[in-house]
Design a protein around this motif. Sequence first.
Motif, mmCIF file in Angstrom:
data_model
loop_
_atom_site.group_PDB
_atom_site.id
_atom_site.type_symbol
_atom_site.label_atom_id
_atom_site.label_comp_id
_atom_site.label_asym_id
_atom_site.label_seq_id
_atom_site.Cartn_x
_atom_site.Cartn_y
_atom_site.Cartn_z
ATOM 1 N N PHE A 286 -6.253 0.020 7.821
ATOM 2 C CA PHE A 286 -5.970 0.892 6.670
ATOM 3 C C PHE A 286 -5.490 2.267 7.114
ATOM 4 O O PHE A 286 -4.579 2.835 6.507
ATOM 5 N N LEU A 290 -1.484 1.257 7.452
ATOM 6 C CA LEU A 290 -1.119 1.604 6.079
ATOM 7 C C LEU A 290 -1.097 3.106 5.838
ATOM 8 O O LEU A 290 -0.578 3.557 4.818
ATOM 9 N N LEU A 292 -3.595 5.158 5.165
ATOM 10 C CA LEU A 292 -4.473 5.604 4.082
ATOM 11 C C LEU A 292 -5.404 6.716 4.553
ATOM 12 O O LEU A 292 -5.789 6.764 5.721
ATOM 13 N N ALA A 296 -9.282 6.911 0.544
ATOM 14 C CA ALA A 296 -8.580 5.729 0.041
ATOM 15 C C ALA A 296 -9.036 4.469 0.769
ATOM 16 O O ALA A 296 -9.183 3.399 0.156
ATOM 17 N N ALA A 297 -9.272 4.587 2.078
ATOM 18 C CA ALA A 297 -9.753 3.433 2.845
ATOM 19 C C ALA A 297 -11.123 2.995 2.350
ATOM 20 O O ALA A 297 -11.403 1.796 2.217
ATOM 21 N N MET A 300 -10.889 1.037 -0.818
ATOM 22 C CA MET A 300 -10.382 -0.326 -0.621
ATOM 23 C C MET A 300 -11.526 -1.326 -0.445
ATOM 24 O O MET A 300 -11.418 -2.488 -0.833
ATOM 25 N N GLU A 348 2.010 -4.961 6.527
ATOM 26 C CA GLU A 348 2.306 -3.575 6.147
ATOM 27 C C GLU A 348 2.805 -3.436 4.713
ATOM 28 O O GLU A 348 2.608 -2.405 4.069
ATOM 29 N N THR A 350 2.051 -5.442 2.018
ATOM 30 C CA THR A 350 1.201 -6.022 0.976
ATOM 31 C C THR A 350 0.691 -4.929 0.039
ATOM 32 O O THR A 350 0.196 -3.906 0.515
ATOM 33 N N ARG A 352 -1.590 -2.583 -2.000
ATOM 34 C CA ARG A 352 -2.987 -2.216 -1.743
ATOM 35 C C ARG A 352 -3.962 -2.864 -2.711
ATOM 36 O O ARG A 352 -5.017 -3.366 -2.295
ATOM 37 N N ILE A 355 -4.818 -6.407 -1.632
ATOM 38 C CA ILE A 355 -5.746 -6.494 -0.491
ATOM 39 C C ILE A 355 -7.176 -6.306 -0.966
ATOM 40 O O ILE A 355 -8.087 -7.046 -0.563
ATOM 41 N N ALA A 356 -7.395 -5.322 -1.840
ATOM 42 C CA ALA A 356 -8.738 -5.067 -2.355
ATOM 43 C C ALA A 356 -9.270 -6.285 -3.110
ATOM 44 O O ALA A 356 -10.450 -6.638 -2.989
#
Length: 450
Positions: A286, A290, A292, A296-297, A300, A348, A350, A352, A355-356
């Motif tokens: 992350f 990404l 983040l 933000a991480a 997630m 990279e 996808t 966000r 993913i969550a």
Amino acid sequence: MTTLVMDRTAPARPKLVLATAFLGIFLLNLDSMAMNVALPGVGRELGGSTAALQWIVDAYVLMLAALLLSAGALSDRFGASRAFGAGAAVFTFASAACGLAPGLGELIAARLLQGGAAAIMLPSSLALVRQAFPDAARRARAIALWTVGGALAIAAGPVVGGVLAGTVGWRAIFFVNVPIGIATLVVLSRMPQSPRLMRPLDPLGQVTALVALVALTFGVIEGGQPLAFGVAVLAAVAFVLVESRVAAPMVPLSLFRSRTVTVSVAIGFALNAAFYGLVFVLSLFFHDVLGLSPMAAGLMFLPMTAVVAVANLVSARVAARFGPRLPIAAGQLICATAMLALLWGVDEGTPRPLIAVLLVPVGFGLGCAVPSLTAVLMGHIAADRAGMAAGVLNSFRQTGSALAVAVFGAVAAGAGEFVDGVRLALGVAVVMLVSAAAISVLLPRRFTAG
């Protein structure tokens, strides 16, 4: 032989005891989860490599895993209230030392101290609850609330860590423990002292276990050091010899003659390895891939960790109706399927939110498997060995966490592209979970009373 040493005490205030124990288990789990999302910030400030970041996590988990084997006996010997107070004092001091650490060496040393204190606090906090609630029905509800403290910390950890690291800085994750630890000690000073049970200790067994775990983890993190692996093997052999010869071993080898015990600890190892290995590599993904922020991480991971407590309740109901095998095996297969989806579907580009969402079944599967796994082991073991068996199970689970951080981190860092490394690590987790699900058929069909 066990000797009871009584103390002259005032009657306990059960709700106050429960609140203190709840706070203790919450702190231990919060600290463990919160640190993951702050690791890149630590690396930037203190100049750490991936291997150094692995040690920041594993220093804590290794000490927790190794010392849990004898922490229950220590808690009994010195009294649960004294042991919990000593653990809370050391944990508070170590947290301040972590927050003030000028370099990685000092931070890792303080994390070792934190993990040792956590190992003492964990069984003593549960013992406090058991002592404060003599009525079986009230005690069961109190222990359920105690476990909720751990589940809530797992859910809140990444978010709290992300918020603190992203606003105040990663050091705040440790400093926030200090006032809470001091408040806990103040409350403990007003509580009655617990009775002491003079149980024998096994210092040589404890030392050999710790050396074996540290050497094995060092060998993996530092790129396959032959000397470290050799020390790990020798220490493990010494541990087995010690435990087979001492009068009061902390891990009686006869425990593993039981198929239920052996299968349970193997599944516990696999579950923790897959879950905490995933959290470690995705935290780096992350941040580093990404881009983040820590906040933000942390967010997630929130959907994944938030469903753990809900899944705990589902697990209990399913196990009561269909037996423990179903939630244990199904939970692992749900985790494995979700990780397989992450393996094939995440890169990279996808989104966000996707993913969550894909992480949610991982938390649900873990929450389904662990309570039933613990219950089936506790039901199989005689009452006078229940605490010892619980210590062995939790020690194997924490060892799985430590080795997963070492192995998954090494795999991710050693791949040509970090994304490829994350996929390879997830592939290892899937294989472990499917294998563990397969051996779940060896567990009892129904709960039994030990």
